[in-house]
Design an enzyme around this catalytic site. Sequence first.
Site, PDB file in Angstrom:
ATOM      1  N   ARG C  70       0.868  -1.354   0.263  1.00  0.00           N
ATOM      2  CA  ARG C  70      -0.164   0.031  -0.002  1.00  0.00           C
ATOM      3  C   ARG C  70       0.890   1.242  -0.087  1.00  0.00           C
ATOM      4  NH1 ARG C  70      -4.720  -0.106   2.032  1.00  0.00           N
ATOM      5  NH2 ARG C  70      -4.303  -2.158   2.710  1.00  0.00           N
ATOM      6  N   THR C  71       1.727   1.250   0.809  1.00  0.00           N
ATOM      7  CA  THR C  71       2.691   2.559   0.857  1.00  0.00           C
ATOM      8  C   THR C  71       3.525   2.694  -0.269  1.00  0.00           C
ATOM      9  OG1 THR C  71       2.828   2.369   3.331  1.00  0.00           O
ATOM     10  CG2 THR C  71       4.485   3.774   2.457  1.00  0.00           C
ATOM     11  N   LYS C 102      25.149  -9.351   0.031  1.00  0.00           N
ATOM     12  CA  LYS C 102      26.907  -9.644  -0.316  1.00  0.00           C
ATOM     13  C   LYS C 102      27.535  -9.180   0.765  1.00  0.00           C
ATOM     14  CE  LYS C 102      26.010 -10.490  -5.275  1.00  0.00           C
ATOM     15  NZ  LYS C 102      26.004  -9.684  -6.494  1.00  0.00           N
ATOM     16  N   ARG C 123      12.005   2.114   3.173  1.00  0.00           N
ATOM     17  CA  ARG C 123      10.832   1.713   4.141  1.00  0.00           C
ATOM     18  C   ARG C 123      12.017   0.290   4.699  1.00  0.00           C
ATOM     19  NH1 ARG C 123       5.518   1.284   5.755  1.00  0.00           N
ATOM     20  NH2 ARG C 123       4.980  -0.262   7.065  1.00  0.00           N
ATOM     21  N   HIS C 151       6.876   6.970  10.731  1.00  0.00           N
ATOM     22  CA  HIS C 151       6.283   6.952   9.337  1.00  0.00           C
ATOM     23  C   HIS C 151       5.627   8.203   9.243  1.00  0.00           C
ATOM     24  CE1 HIS C 151       4.390   5.062   5.925  1.00  0.00           C
ATOM     25  NE2 HIS C 151       3.331   4.143   6.545  1.00  0.00           N
TER      26      HIS C 151
END
Lengths: 325, 325, 325
Positions: C70-71, C102, C123, C151
């Site tokens: 969604r975000t 890696k 995020r 957020h």
Amino acid sequence: MAVLFKKPQQEQLASFFNKDILNAAQFRLEDIETIMNTAGHYEQLLIDKKVIKDMEGKVMAALFFEPSTRTRLSFETAMLRLGGAVITVAESETNQISSTAKGETIQDAISVIDGYADVIVIRNPVTGTADRAAQAALHPVINGGDGSGQHPTQGLLDIYTIMKAKGRVEGLTIALVGDLKYGRTVHSLVDFFALYGCDLILASPEALKMPPEIVRNLRAGGINVKEIDSLKEAVADADVLYVTRVQKERFPIVAEYDQVKDLFIVDQDLLREAKEGMIILHPLPRVNEIALEVDSYPGALYFQQAHNGLFVRMAILALVTGSVL
Amino acid sequence: MAVLFKKPQQEQLASFFNKDILNAAQFRLEDIETIMNTAGHYEQLLIDKKVIKDMEGKVMAALFFEPSTRTRLSFETAMLRLGGAVITVAESETNQISSTAKGETIQDAISVIDGYADVIVIRNPVTGTADRAAQAALHPVINGGDGSGQHPTQGLLDIYTIMKAKGRVEGLTIALVGDLKYGRTVHSLVDFFALYGCDLILASPEALKMPPEIVRNLRAGGINVKEIDSLKEAVADADVLYVTRVQKERFPIVAEYDQVKDLFIVDQDLLREAKEGMIILHPLPRVNEIALEVDSYPGALYFQQAHNGLFVRMAILALVTGSVL
Amino acid sequence: MAVLFKKPQQEQLASFFNKDILNAAQFRLEDIETIMNTAGHYEQLLIDKKVIKDMEGKVMAALFFEPSTRTRLSFETAMLRLGGAVITVAESETNQISSTAKGETIQDAISVIDGYADVIVIRNPVTGTADRAAQAALHPVINGGDGSGQHPTQGLLDIYTIMKAKGRVEGLTIALVGDLKYGRTVHSLVDFFALYGCDLILASPEALKMPPEIVRNLRAGGINVKEIDSLKEAVADADVLYVTRVQKERFPIVAEYDQVKDLFIVDQDLLREAKEGMIILHPLPRVNEIALEVDSYPGALYFQQAHNGLFVRMAILALVTGSVL
């Protein structure tokens, strides 16, 4: 920029139209010059904050059948900065494209995608996949790295970085250090340096030496090659220090990796021995083979080098699709 | 092209505005004609190298909750070629959209995405998901394939391919061969052929026959249906040979698959019996049901058929969003 | 819209140029006003069906190292609606960006992507990652949610939704209900409400109370805070009912989750007690904490709220890149 790179001529541009970009060996010096000039042209347009529409209405397919976020994002950004659009398949090695998982050949898959896209970038762990894709596709195919084989756009961005920093490639002494046995980048890269007649220093632990047939070929072509096992000696003579990562995943035995991984670390101490104006390149990602303290060294150009990949890939995408305006 | 397809009239275009595209049964002949004409219009624009901006500023959401790289890329390319933009969810069956994994209903998820996008394309392994999405969304929803149910854009691109190759669909004899029991494509496709009053030959091994209720419905609608178990007999009479893959993953028992998979293979030998001008279609991917040697047969149109999906999906996207200029 | 939001002044716009958006605490009231006005400006342009090109030629990198469809789609749509382009990394928590897998640091990975993109949205499940990314990048970084931390764009879209519905935020009584202990949204959100001097009702089961240090800080700042364990009492006094999901994945013990999950459900029965004009917000996804019957309640704005995220994120992307025309 303006002095270093000139806008390429129409006939040079035309020679690239609909060409596949598959390996380092396919390029002559004048081809590389055309790519460098086109890359310089696009870098200047971006510096001047121009909105470029050379590839407006065109579509690039990015087919990454092996995780390589960096290379994928670089190609995607290049296409988007040219005003084009992107379709992407980014699968893990085990997942593959859903249709080939059902038993389809890569040729069939490419024939379908060739109907959607104007240019195809492919990365695949199986050596030779890009060549097979190029045979199946009517549109140009660009090899984004296949197996232990070729990764030509990496070599071209290295050349572009050296040209920008040193003004030339001819006559330079290039030291390639680290894992010269398993690292695919350097195998492809030496072809470019040979074309420019560079002197080469190959510095690696014994277990990670450049494959002897590559060294033989270079010497047969008249290239001056020095093989050493000391990082310090390499630094003393080099104009360009090209560091490669000792990749754990290339070692069949973990113990072998642990033995060598710390032997070839570039730090400030080492750089005291360096020639004035030496530049340090690295294909990235780095783990610990270049100490963080080196990032502020004036010749530490590895992040700029990654950034340069954008301009070089813009050049290649626009050239092979006949889009340079 | 210009002769075959005419630019659709304004009122025909208007009849599609804000319509969901959910199943084959929703179309009348004149609807299909509008889609075909619009597809032909866009194909001609692309042939003429026009940069199309009919959907500039609009966004398509591609929600693929089942791997189907080919269909996803086809829809994405269609939107991008129209000058629009794309947001994508391409998850594996087990991964799902992250919010529904947390217990959210598909309706809630669609209500949110409906706030972002102008048109939603959805593919989901659960039959009926596209219908539920269409109920939740204010914007038009296009079914990109759901479970063993419907896949209407596949049928439409098949019709478009036949029209381009044969000039018409009415009155043709269509042979559907291979897996007619599990293959979702053909269940949806026969609705289209019935609409055109085609004669149908259904050729399959006994274990993979078309479900009897579908055959009954076709005959009740006045369609001439012949059921046979010989590929050779199908080829002798067909104007269109529509080959489907025997999909391993549709068989509950692997042994059952192994028994039948090689019975219905199209090769050059078989094509000696074909009617002049017969065309061969296949929804792809193929495994071995069409021999590679057939690719050079003049009527082998399966790759062109996949390519045609682009124009048909451009038409559908532009029609349901009222974007055809 | 026109009355509520005014086009922001040049000096306000300039104050955002090249700023990182990392947490709620960084904003003063006038910053929020600028974002709200810019969001209102873009919403109006979209209502008027304008094709916006404010970010044409620019590229946003969406780096989602934790699934949040969604975000991610909201940010991507915002950038595309501004005329910009998007490159995306959407990996599962275990997969990560291939280069960091890696052994590369997040700083190195960001330094490379910073060479491709004009703005980076990140995020990551690890708290503080956005801050580290912001230190590594020359281009602005936007925190799209990190761990149990911040957020900020979620809080801003909540404010925008309240402004649109109630005409103001100052002086309102806001009831935050549900999981106030584990839900990251509300911890970030109370900073915004405190800035506006709202009265707060915190309604939760005992086991899910707001952390005491947050409540202490609010009261120390002069905010009127009432802590209760009754949903009914909250509804009676609230202008805004902000419902949060009881997230199973935040509970160390499943039995603890099962005990409380049904205690705080908003249904029509409960809403009979509500003040005239009360609005209901929810960050979504919801599971069963708001009954489906509530969706038709006039104040049920949670889907509009998600939709508003688009305009707020457009505003933030355009502001930090200096793109508002």
